[in-house]
Write a protein that holds these residues in place. Structure first.
Motif, PDB file in Angstrom:
ATOM      1  N   MET A  60      11.409  12.054  25.867  1.00 34.26           N
ATOM      2  CA  MET A  60      10.095  12.691  25.934  1.00 34.26           C
ATOM      3  C   MET A  60      10.080  13.969  25.088  1.00 34.26           C
ATOM      4  SD  MET A  60       8.388  10.572  27.646  1.00 34.26           S
ATOM      5  CE  MET A  60       6.881  11.419  27.974  1.00 34.26           C
ATOM      6  N   LYS A  61      11.163  14.742  25.153  1.00 32.23           N
ATOM      7  CA  LYS A  61      11.268  15.947  24.334  1.00 32.23           C
ATOM      8  C   LYS A  61      11.323  15.585  22.851  1.00 32.23           C
ATOM      9  CE  LYS A  61      13.786  18.528  27.869  1.00 32.23           C
ATOM     10  NZ  LYS A  61      15.114  19.031  28.247  1.00 32.23           N
ATOM     11  N   ALA A  62      12.061  14.519  22.536  1.00 36.58           N
ATOM     12  CA  ALA A  62      12.181  14.077  21.147  1.00 36.58           C
ATOM     13  C   ALA A  62      10.836  13.601  20.613  1.00 36.58           C
ATOM     14  CB  ALA A  62      13.217  12.961  21.039  1.00 36.58           C
ATOM     15  N   LYS A  63      10.064  12.913  21.440  1.00 40.71           N
ATOM     16  CA  LYS A  63       8.737  12.442  21.019  1.00 40.71           C
ATOM     17  C   LYS A  63       7.851  13.624  20.637  1.00 40.71           C
ATOM     18  CE  LYS A  63       4.708   9.906  22.620  1.00 40.71           C
ATOM     19  NZ  LYS A  63       4.090   9.183  23.726  1.00 40.71           N
ATOM     20  N   GLU A  64       7.831  14.644  21.486  1.00 43.07           N
ATOM     21  CA  GLU A  64       7.029  15.838  21.214  1.00 43.07           C
ATOM     22  C   GLU A  64       7.513  16.523  19.927  1.00 43.07           C
ATOM     23  OE1 GLU A  64       6.257  20.103  23.344  1.00 43.07           O
ATOM     24  OE2 GLU A  64       6.330  18.348  24.644  1.00 43.07           O
ATOM     25  N   PHE A  65       8.828  16.627  19.782  1.00 42.98           N
ATOM     26  CA  PHE A  65       9.435  17.245  18.602  1.00 42.98           C
ATOM     27  C   PHE A  65       9.058  16.469  17.334  1.00 42.98           C
ATOM     28  CE2 PHE A  65      12.973  17.165  15.585  1.00 42.98           C
ATOM     29  CZ  PHE A  65      13.068  18.514  15.275  1.00 42.98           C
ATOM     30  N   ILE A  66       9.188  15.150  17.367  1.00 39.49           N
ATOM     31  CA  ILE A  66       8.873  14.321  16.199  1.00 39.49           C
ATOM     32  C   ILE A  66       7.399  14.454  15.830  1.00 39.49           C
ATOM     33  CG2 ILE A  66       8.662  11.923  15.392  1.00 39.49           C
ATOM     34  CD1 ILE A  66      11.309  11.364  16.960  1.00 39.49           C
ATOM     35  N   CYS A  67       6.524  14.424  16.820  1.00 35.49           N
ATOM     36  CA  CYS A  67       5.085  14.576  16.551  1.00 35.49           C
ATOM     37  C   CYS A  67       4.793  15.917  15.885  1.00 35.49           C
ATOM     38  CB  CYS A  67       4.289  14.435  17.847  1.00 35.49           C
ATOM     39  SG  CYS A  67       4.226  12.746  18.469  1.00 35.49           S
ATOM     40  N   GLU A  68       5.410  16.986  16.368  1.00 37.17           N
ATOM     41  CA  GLU A  68       5.189  18.309  15.779  1.00 37.17           C
ATOM     42  C   GLU A  68       5.715  18.373  14.345  1.00 37.17           C
ATOM     43  OE1 GLU A  68       3.382  20.959  16.808  1.00 37.17           O
ATOM     44  OE2 GLU A  68       2.767  19.537  18.357  1.00 37.17           O
ATOM     45  N   ARG A  69       6.885  17.796  14.128  1.00 42.40           N
ATOM     46  CA  ARG A  69       7.469  17.814  12.774  1.00 42.40           C
ATOM     47  C   ARG A  69       6.618  16.989  11.808  1.00 42.40           C
ATOM     48  NH1 ARG A  69      10.079  20.373  10.171  1.00 42.40           N
ATOM     49  NH2 ARG A  69      11.956  19.256   9.657  1.00 42.40           N
ATOM     50  N   LEU A  70       6.051  15.864  12.297  1.00 44.47           N
ATOM     51  CA  LEU A  70       5.184  15.053  11.440  1.00 44.47           C
ATOM     52  C   LEU A  70       3.902  15.807  11.096  1.00 44.47           C
ATOM     53  CD1 LEU A  70       5.621  11.491  12.979  1.00 44.47           C
ATOM     54  CD2 LEU A  70       6.524  12.337  10.805  1.00 44.47           C
ATOM     55  N   LYS A  71       3.356  16.544  12.059  1.00 43.77           N
ATOM     56  CA  LYS A  71       2.166  17.359  11.789  1.00 43.77           C
ATOM     57  C   LYS A  71       2.483  18.408  10.727  1.00 43.77           C
ATOM     58  CE  LYS A  71       0.175  16.887  16.380  1.00 43.77           C
ATOM     59  NZ  LYS A  71      -0.089  17.558  17.668  1.00 43.77           N
ATOM     60  N   GLU A  72       3.660  19.035  10.822  1.00 40.24           N
ATOM     61  CA  GLU A  72       4.070  20.028   9.828  1.00 40.24           C
ATOM     62  C   GLU A  72       4.173  19.394   8.444  1.00 40.24           C
ATOM     63  OE1 GLU A  72       7.754  21.754  11.151  1.00 40.24           O
ATOM     64  OE2 GLU A  72       6.868  22.491  13.015  1.00 40.24           O
ATOM     65  N   LYS A  73       4.764  18.198   8.390  1.00 42.86           N
ATOM     66  CA  LYS A  73       4.909  17.509   7.106  1.00 42.86           C
ATOM     67  C   LYS A  73       3.548  17.178   6.507  1.00 42.86           C
ATOM     68  CE  LYS A  73       9.437  16.903   6.789  1.00 42.86           C
ATOM     69  NZ  LYS A  73      10.176  17.563   5.730  1.00 42.86           N
ATOM     70  N   LEU A  74       2.585  16.752   7.352  1.00 41.99           N
ATOM     71  CA  LEU A  74       1.257  16.433   6.864  1.00 41.99           C
ATOM     72  C   LEU A  74       0.531  17.652   6.321  1.00 41.99           C
ATOM     73  CD1 LEU A  74       0.077  13.850   9.537  1.00 41.99           C
ATOM     74  CD2 LEU A  74       0.577  13.404   7.126  1.00 41.99           C
ATOM     75  N   LYS A  75       0.765  18.816   6.925  1.00 43.85           N
ATOM     76  CA  LYS A  75       0.129  20.046   6.454  1.00 43.85           C
ATOM     77  C   LYS A  75       0.566  20.391   5.041  1.00 43.85           C
ATOM     78  CE  LYS A  75      -0.920  22.236  10.821  1.00 43.85           C
ATOM     79  NZ  LYS A  75      -0.685  23.366  11.711  1.00 43.85           N
ATOM     80  N   GLU A  76       1.746  19.929   4.641  1.00 41.51           N
ATOM     81  CA  GLU A  76       2.238  20.195   3.294  1.00 41.51           C
ATOM     82  C   GLU A  76       1.355  19.518   2.238  1.00 41.51           C
ATOM     83  OE1 GLU A  76       6.353  19.031   3.038  1.00 41.51           O
ATOM     84  OE2 GLU A  76       6.931  20.340   4.707  1.00 41.51           O
ATOM     85  N   PHE A  77       0.608  18.493   2.647  1.00 41.26           N
ATOM     86  CA  PHE A  77      -0.245  17.755   1.707  1.00 41.26           C
ATOM     87  C   PHE A  77      -1.665  18.299   1.643  1.00 41.26           C
ATOM     88  CE2 PHE A  77       3.076  14.706   2.742  1.00 41.26           C
ATOM     89  CZ  PHE A  77       3.476  14.331   1.480  1.00 41.26           C
ATOM     90  N   GLU A  78      -1.997  19.297   2.457  1.00 44.83           N
ATOM     91  CA  GLU A  78      -3.364  19.846   2.457  1.00 44.83           C
ATOM     92  C   GLU A  78      -3.587  20.726   1.245  1.00 44.83           C
ATOM     93  OE1 GLU A  78      -3.936  21.792   6.228  1.00 44.83           O
ATOM     94  OE2 GLU A  78      -4.142  19.907   7.251  1.00 44.83           O
TER      95      GLU A  78
END
Length: 78
Positions: A60-78
């Motif tokens: 559950m902690k890893a899921k939250e962590f992965i989701c946050e890291r993916l959001k960070e990666k997506l922000k790099e494309f803005e």
């Protein structure tokens, strides 16, 4: 604490660096499993996918962590 291990699919397109970070940070394993919904001809092996294996709380902690890291990666494309 329970020693029962659970499985969590890794979202398609997750960078290897994020997977490795989650595995190390939350003491998880990467396991390869067949894709259950795959359409295969008789006698063929189904395609394989990676899943994370570990205790429920860690996943559950890893899921939250992965989701946050993916959001960070997506922000790099803005």
């Amino acid at each position: 604490m329970s020693n029962k291990k659970y499985l969590m699919p890794i979202p398609a397109g997750t960078p290897y660096s994020v997977i490795a970070e989650a595995v190390n940070k939350f003491n998880l394993e990467i396991v390869e499993m067949p894709v259950k919904e795959a359409m295969v001809e008789e006698g063929e092996k189904p395609p394989m996918m990676w899943v994370l294996k570990g205790e429920k709380e860690d996943l559950m902690k890893a899921k939250e962590f992965i989701c946050e890291r993916l959001k960070e990666k997506l922000k790099e494309f803005e």
